[in-house]
Design a protein around this motif. Sequence first.
Motif: not given
Length: 484
Positions: A404-406, A434-437, A463-465
């Motif tokens: 997963l990517v935050y 969570p942390k951007p990227g 959001y996360s992918l």
Amino acid sequence: GIHALLLHAHLAASFCHHGRRRVSPRAVAPRFVVAGDGAGDEVETSFCLQPLSSAGLNSDELDVALSAISTACDAEGMTFDINQSSFQSVVEPAIPDSLPGASGRVIILTENNGASLENEEMMDEDDEWLLPIKYAISNEMDRELFAVPDNSFEQPVLVYLCPYHQSLNVASAEAALATMRSVVEDEAKEYDLCDPLECKTMKTSTSSTQYVPSAHFELDGAMIQADMMDQDQTTWDTSSVLVFDDLVDEDLRRDLLNVVKGTSKGNNDDEWNDIENGPDPHRWIRGGLIDVPDDSTEDMDITKPCWGLNDDAIVDLCYNQHEAIQDFEGRLAELFPQFHVCRLPEAVLGATVSPLTANAPTHGDNFSYHIDADPLQAPPSPWTDVFGRYPNRAAGKPRFMSCLVYLNDQWDDVFGAPTRFLDPPTQETFDVKPKPGRVCIMDQDCSHTVTPPKKAAGSRPRYSLVWKLILHPKEPGQDMTKLS
């Protein structure tokens, strides 16, 4: 393989994305006719199967398997001729060089030779008229696997029904083994069981770039059965979680966020204000994400169901071409060069479990601990026919992992919403903030949960992918625990 359509019944899934047709399991079996005693006479005969070859089964297992096939044929009013002098039984598994993680357990059956179909229009290139007996054999095999106590038959078998118009070389044990390896390869190709991500040179890196996890922890340690065919072989096993803060740069993070939000085409004139209003209802739906199995929701408080992508957004994410998605998948492939890194195939859990998805938890949502998947608990399917069931991280077997990517532009600590991991033996928990990227890679069989943002986050979603991945070995017996 015989489980291809049984998977639909288990998971109410359709292979529509690959253009495969759904057909009735109760298709009418064809009638065979042979020449009679008198001129022009015809005599109707019963539909008959006979075994051509087998691989990877010992004599006891083969007896059980052939008995199950015979029972299935009897139930369908068909004949199964077991006593064939030309039957080639090879104890060695039929494992192709291209699929070292395959179990290589195969039985090939063929229709009775010399007969001709009265209703030849029922024969098409997919041989769909064979479905009734495929269902029957599949069900009987499952009964042997799951319902018969103290049975020596412990692993699935790929049963291939060879139509009368197909000729296979099983003249010798060597030829039969080569043929069965090809059958395994064809099954894997048919259902995209091993389709490696394309490895591209990273835009912001050189081939010598190394990525060091900012965090790495192991949990759920236990002694497990190392070899599913040998109860005496045990080994110490743990699930792993890796965190990377240098795998996704700011440009790629922004591009991935735009893909998830549906703004990747640059049309931002009327962009939805999700900080004030939450996820865009044109792309996200309430109830689209329930982070536990369907049969576990009775004990949950789901008065406020969670946001998930709608069907169109899932299709867009998984099947449309997005440069940012391809870029990141190339980085994953370069991160683990010792494996073939693949998306989770649809044939493992069905079309209802997509290989890519996205999360957008908001304040007030409710989640529970769960695992993403476990190859030891995979339902009957083309995947288990080819690879069997085994503990995740077993030597030489495909490893199930999630990534997963935050994606948020900004996420303050006071907003909360970490991904929380549970160590069942100790009941300790471990949080990944969570942390951007930030990228979190974890084994799919480790217990974890999304946690909702705190009140300070307001309506903004976190959001996360998410990728569901399978890491395939490149060598027989490869150590699947070594990720570096």
